[in-house]
Design an enzyme around this catalytic site. Sequence first.
Site, PDB file in Angstrom:
ATOM      1  N   GLN A  53       5.145   6.990  24.931  1.00  0.00           N
ATOM      2  CA  GLN A  53       5.058   5.419  24.562  1.00  0.00           C
ATOM      3  C   GLN A  53       5.872   5.308  23.156  1.00  0.00           C
ATOM      4  O   GLN A  53       6.241   3.996  22.850  1.00  0.00           O
ATOM      5  CB  GLN A  53       3.614   5.171  24.387  1.00  0.00           C
ATOM      6  CG  GLN A  53       3.196   3.641  23.942  1.00  0.00           C
ATOM      7  CD  GLN A  53       3.414   3.541  22.171  1.00  0.00           C
ATOM      8  OE1 GLN A  53       2.823   4.457  21.641  1.00  0.00           O
ATOM      9  NE2 GLN A  53       3.713   2.360  22.064  1.00  0.00           N
ATOM     10  N   SER A  71      -1.618   5.711  20.910  1.00  0.00           N
ATOM     11  CA  SER A  71      -0.562   5.284  19.893  1.00  0.00           C
ATOM     12  C   SER A  71      -0.041   3.997  20.078  1.00  0.00           C
ATOM     13  O   SER A  71       0.635   3.193  19.207  1.00  0.00           O
ATOM     14  CB  SER A  71       0.715   6.228  20.401  1.00  0.00           C
ATOM     15  OG  SER A  71       1.028   5.981  21.724  1.00  0.00           O
ATOM     16  N   CYS A  78       5.943  -1.338  25.734  1.00  0.00           N
ATOM     17  CA  CYS A  78       6.086   0.007  26.095  1.00  0.00           C
ATOM     18  C   CYS A  78       5.608   0.071  27.663  1.00  0.00           C
ATOM     19  O   CYS A  78       6.412   0.864  28.367  1.00  0.00           O
ATOM     20  CB  CYS A  78       5.172   0.836  25.082  1.00  0.00           C
ATOM     21  SG  CYS A  78       3.443   0.122  25.039  1.00  0.00           S
ATOM     22  N   ARG A 136       0.964  -1.166   0.030  1.00  0.00           N
ATOM     23  CA  ARG A 136      -0.141  -0.043   0.032  1.00  0.00           C
ATOM     24  C   ARG A 136       0.881   1.187  -0.006  1.00  0.00           C
ATOM     25  O   ARG A 136       0.435   2.324  -0.458  1.00  0.00           O
ATOM     26  CB  ARG A 136      -0.998   0.023   1.322  1.00  0.00           C
ATOM     27  CG  ARG A 136      -1.903  -1.127   1.196  1.00  0.00           C
ATOM     28  CD  ARG A 136      -2.787  -0.787   2.701  1.00  0.00           C
ATOM     29  NE  ARG A 136      -1.860  -1.294   3.907  1.00  0.00           N
ATOM     30  CZ  ARG A 136      -1.819  -2.427   4.413  1.00  0.00           C
ATOM     31  NH1 ARG A 136      -2.242  -3.526   3.511  1.00  0.00           N
ATOM     32  NH2 ARG A 136      -1.065  -2.732   5.355  1.00  0.00           N
ATOM     33  N   HIS A 143       2.155   7.108  27.743  1.00  0.00           N
ATOM     34  CA  HIS A 143       1.405   6.299  28.737  1.00  0.00           C
ATOM     35  C   HIS A 143       1.615   6.846  29.901  1.00  0.00           C
ATOM     36  O   HIS A 143       2.854   7.332  30.362  1.00  0.00           O
ATOM     37  CB  HIS A 143       1.750   4.738  28.610  1.00  0.00           C
ATOM     38  CG  HIS A 143       1.474   4.126  27.445  1.00  0.00           C
ATOM     39  ND1 HIS A 143       0.576   4.467  26.400  1.00  0.00           N
ATOM     40  CD2 HIS A 143       2.067   2.932  27.090  1.00  0.00           C
ATOM     41  CE1 HIS A 143       0.412   3.563  25.602  1.00  0.00           C
ATOM     42  NE2 HIS A 143       1.191   2.557  25.846  1.00  0.00           N
TER      43      HIS A 143
HETATM   44  P1  A2P Z   1       1.476   0.458   5.841  1.00  0.00           P
HETATM   45  O1  A2P Z   1       1.623   1.664   6.278  1.00  0.00           O
HETATM   46  O2  A2P Z   1       2.089   0.198   4.304  1.00  0.00           O
HETATM   47  O3  A2P Z   1       0.293  -0.411   5.967  1.00  0.00           O
HETATM   48  P2  A2P Z   1       1.255   1.034  13.086  1.00  0.00           P
HETATM   49  O4  A2P Z   1       2.009   0.095  13.943  1.00  0.00           O
HETATM   50  O5  A2P Z   1       1.344   2.560  13.110  1.00  0.00           O
HETATM   51  O6  A2P Z   1      -0.136   0.405  12.573  1.00  0.00           O
HETATM   52  O7  A2P Z   1       2.182   0.610  11.450  1.00  0.00           O
HETATM   53  C1  A2P Z   1       2.326  -0.528  11.166  1.00  0.00           C
HETATM   54  C2  A2P Z   1       3.421  -0.531   9.907  1.00  0.00           C
HETATM   55  O8  A2P Z   1       3.736  -2.047   9.372  1.00  0.00           O
HETATM   56  C3  A2P Z   1       3.261   0.219   8.889  1.00  0.00           C
HETATM   57  O9  A2P Z   1       4.460   0.802   8.309  1.00  0.00           O
HETATM   58  C4  A2P Z   1       2.568  -0.720   7.935  1.00  0.00           C
HETATM   59  O10 A2P Z   1       2.734  -0.334   6.459  1.00  0.00           O
HETATM   60  C5  A2P Z   1       3.465  -1.802   8.005  1.00  0.00           C
HETATM   61  N1  A2P Z   1       2.873  -3.160   7.571  1.00  0.00           N
HETATM   62  C6  A2P Z   1       1.633  -3.367   7.884  1.00  0.00           C
HETATM   63  N2  A2P Z   1       1.278  -4.699   7.316  1.00  0.00           N
HETATM   64  C7  A2P Z   1       2.264  -4.771   6.306  1.00  0.00           C
HETATM   65  C8  A2P Z   1       2.710  -5.825   5.434  1.00  0.00           C
HETATM   66  N3  A2P Z   1       1.887  -6.931   5.268  1.00  0.00           N
HETATM   67  N4  A2P Z   1       3.820  -5.850   4.788  1.00  0.00           N
HETATM   68  C9  A2P Z   1       4.749  -4.958   5.212  1.00  0.00           C
HETATM   69  N5  A2P Z   1       4.501  -4.086   6.116  1.00  0.00           N
HETATM   70  C10 A2P Z   1       3.272  -3.706   6.482  1.00  0.00           C
END
Ligand code: A2P
Length: 332
Positions: free
Chosen positions: A316, A158, A128, A39, A241
Amino acid sequence: MAPNVAIMGATGAVGSEFLKILEQRDFPLASLKVLASSRSAGKTLPFRGDELTVEELGEDSFDGVDLVLSSAGGSLSKKFAPIAVAAGAVVVDNTSAFRMDPETPLVIPEVNADDVSTHKGIIANPNCSTIIMNVPVWPLHKVNPIRRIVVSTYQAASGAGAAAMQELRDGAKAFLTGEPFEPQALPHPAAFNVFCHDSEVGEDGYNLEERKMWRETRKIFHCEDIAVTATCVRVPVLRAHSEAINLEFAEPITEQQVCDILAAARGVKIVDDRTSSHFPMPIEASERDEILVGRIRQDVSRPDGRGIDLFVSGDQIRKGAALNAVQIAELL
Ligand code: A2P
């Protein structure tokens, strides 16, 4: 030699903080790769006056990488951390995937920095709430062993990621304008509400976050005797937190002794002004490296002098996650 570094989950709440902290601490870098899901592939992230292009995480992402800072979720760490290690990298993992693995050190640099040297490729960053509690609790435990901790948390959105933070903002707007609002990232409305931490509740009635606080504390302190009972809840705060902590010590200890120990402790700032009622607040802990500690007082329910109460606030995303991981990387 400066390492080639990759950030897994670079677009997330912790991932973007990794970038900020590497920049602020002038972390030596030969190269920096930013990895996220398909994405985000192709998006750019600003870093040191440049733009880094996000790449999709894949099995070949770690060729030539020396250090991985990982915060993309436990299941992705389980899959990709061993691949990164096989490619020759050391992984500092911010998820819960390897924390209780006996082969994996679980490190808070202010507490057990020496454990880093035992790693076999992966070093785990603690939960955390556990980090925020134990930065101030450890220096007290070293002087007068702690027998039991009773802790209640006040946890920010967060901890559930960038989407939960946005949900708190959107939910607050909807609440104030009387619009309907369906939470997606969190199980209940976060704005103007307090609810049990959004992790699985076990048969014993404890949620997973509460279990992490006692299991991880024992591992980090190398102390199986310490008893911890926690109540973890979400509160409508964006990113720091807070925790009310009751400590039972082996020997009597005074409020003044605790203040003196904490005043000299690394990573702690005392905020304890009774006259102006100024104590730790998440709004002041946000964007700071130190854990704010205050409300330091003798527990009146223990006439034997072995009880102390504290209230702490810590960022956090920063010390509870990204900063602690970068500090581990600095130890490496
Ligand atoms: P993306 O922004 O492309 O979804 P948070 O902890 O703030 O929710 O962030 C989760 C992180 O993990 C984001 O950078 C997200 O990317 C990444 N992520 C989630 N699913 C996948 C995946 N299937 N492959 C690689 N990165 C992922």
